[in-house]
Write a protein that holds these residues in place. Structure first.
Motif, PDB file in Angstrom:
ATOM      1  N   GLN A 180     -30.209  10.869  -7.436  1.00 29.23           N
ATOM      2  CA  GLN A 180     -29.821  10.233  -8.698  1.00 29.23           C
ATOM      3  C   GLN A 180     -31.029   9.525  -9.337  1.00 29.23           C
ATOM      4  O   GLN A 180     -31.294   9.669 -10.537  1.00 29.23           O
ATOM      5  CB  GLN A 180     -28.710   9.220  -8.403  1.00 29.23           C
ATOM      6  N   ILE A 181     -31.772   8.797  -8.530  1.00 27.60           N
ATOM      7  CA  ILE A 181     -32.947   8.081  -9.030  1.00 27.60           C
ATOM      8  C   ILE A 181     -34.000   9.073  -9.525  1.00 27.60           C
ATOM      9  O   ILE A 181     -34.620   8.878 -10.573  1.00 27.60           O
ATOM     10  CB  ILE A 181     -33.501   7.158  -7.930  1.00 27.60           C
ATOM     11  N   CYS A 240     -31.737  -1.313  -7.121  1.00 27.69           N
ATOM     12  CA  CYS A 240     -31.076  -0.430  -6.160  1.00 27.69           C
ATOM     13  C   CYS A 240     -30.797  -1.245  -4.900  1.00 27.69           C
ATOM     14  O   CYS A 240     -31.714  -1.837  -4.327  1.00 27.69           O
ATOM     15  CB  CYS A 240     -31.987   0.748  -5.820  1.00 27.69           C
ATOM     16  N   LEU A 247     -28.533   8.751  -3.422  1.00 28.05           N
ATOM     17  CA  LEU A 247     -29.213   7.776  -4.282  1.00 28.05           C
ATOM     18  C   LEU A 247     -30.583   8.300  -4.705  1.00 28.05           C
ATOM     19  O   LEU A 247     -30.985   8.163  -5.871  1.00 28.05           O
ATOM     20  CB  LEU A 247     -29.381   6.438  -3.547  1.00 28.05           C
ATOM     21  N   ASP A 260     -27.921  -1.024 -10.679  1.00 26.86           N
ATOM     22  CA  ASP A 260     -28.003   0.329 -11.229  1.00 26.86           C
ATOM     23  C   ASP A 260     -27.684   1.387 -10.186  1.00 26.86           C
ATOM     24  O   ASP A 260     -27.141   2.436 -10.514  1.00 26.86           O
ATOM     25  CB  ASP A 260     -29.404   0.547 -11.792  1.00 26.86           C
ATOM     26  N   TYR A 261     -28.063   1.131  -8.929  1.00 21.30           N
ATOM     27  CA  TYR A 261     -27.812   2.079  -7.843  1.00 21.30           C
ATOM     28  C   TYR A 261     -27.288   1.294  -6.642  1.00 21.30           C
ATOM     29  O   TYR A 261     -27.968   0.391  -6.159  1.00 21.30           O
ATOM     30  CB  TYR A 261     -29.107   2.820  -7.464  1.00 21.30           C
TER      31      TYR A 261
END
Ligand code: PRP
Length: 176
Positions: A27-28, A126, A24, A142-143
């Motif tokens: 990705q963020i 998230c 995560l 979104d996450y």
């Protein structure tokens, strides 16, 4: 080794959680390249997840916290109250709300509504855990760390009658 009282089974090991949090974070970091997101942690459940997620980011990030009550007086009452608000203005900021769990979605929907009204540049969400089968209002995630079934969970910041937040793993519990 016997499990602590009230704990039924292991859900995710510390190692599995860490691996997912690192994913995560990567990705963020890609999505926010060149920006300075403001991480908004919803206390108390998110405190460990946010701590690990923040350290998994390669972008500069700022951190603030809010405290909201999830249910008010009753689970059927969709009232969500702010007990501690963000102490900083957020106009023009890129917000990333960090949750430990999204269940009915009532808490998050209200927080998104409140914060969006303050004209941030963007608002994303998230969450470590998501219980899609429990949703009562739609929320955009979104996450997402893990989808889980409708079970009670404790550990890694999440409580069982205020206990077990400090467990390094996530466990399925009995009803508190
Ligand atoms: C939990 C969790 C979310 C909310 C999710 O908080 O941290 O904020 O419930 O539920 P919902 O989607 O049905 O609104 P809790 O009230 O347990 O407080 P805590 O974070 O202090 O443990």
């Amino acid at each position: 080794m016997p499990l602590p009282e009230g704990i039924e089974s292991l859900l995710f090991t510390a190692r599995e959680i860490q691996a997912r949090v690192l994913e995560l974070g990567q990705q963020i970091s890609r999505d926010y390249a060149g920006k300075t997101p403001l991480l908004v942690g919803l206390l108390k459940g998110s405190f460990i997840f946010l701590s690990d997620l923040a350290r998994a980011l390669s972008v500069d990030a700022q951190v603030e916290f809010m405290v909201v009550s999830s249910y008010g007086n009753s689970q059927e009452n969709s009232e969500v109250r702010i007990l501690f608000d963000l102490p900083v203005p957020i106009q023009g900021r890129d917000l990333l709300i960090v949750e430990d769990m999204i269940d009915t979605g009532l808490t998050l929907a209200k927080v998104v509504e409140i914060l969006s009204a303050r004209n941030p540049r963007s608002v994303k969400v998230c969450t470590l855990l998501n219980k899609p089968s429990r949703r009562r209002v739609p929320v955009a995630i979104d996450y997402n760390g893990f989808d889980i079934p409708d079970v009670f969970v404790a550990g890694y910041g999440i409580d069982y009658a205020q206990k077990y937040r400090n467990l390094p793993y996530l466990a399925v519990t009995m009803k508190a």
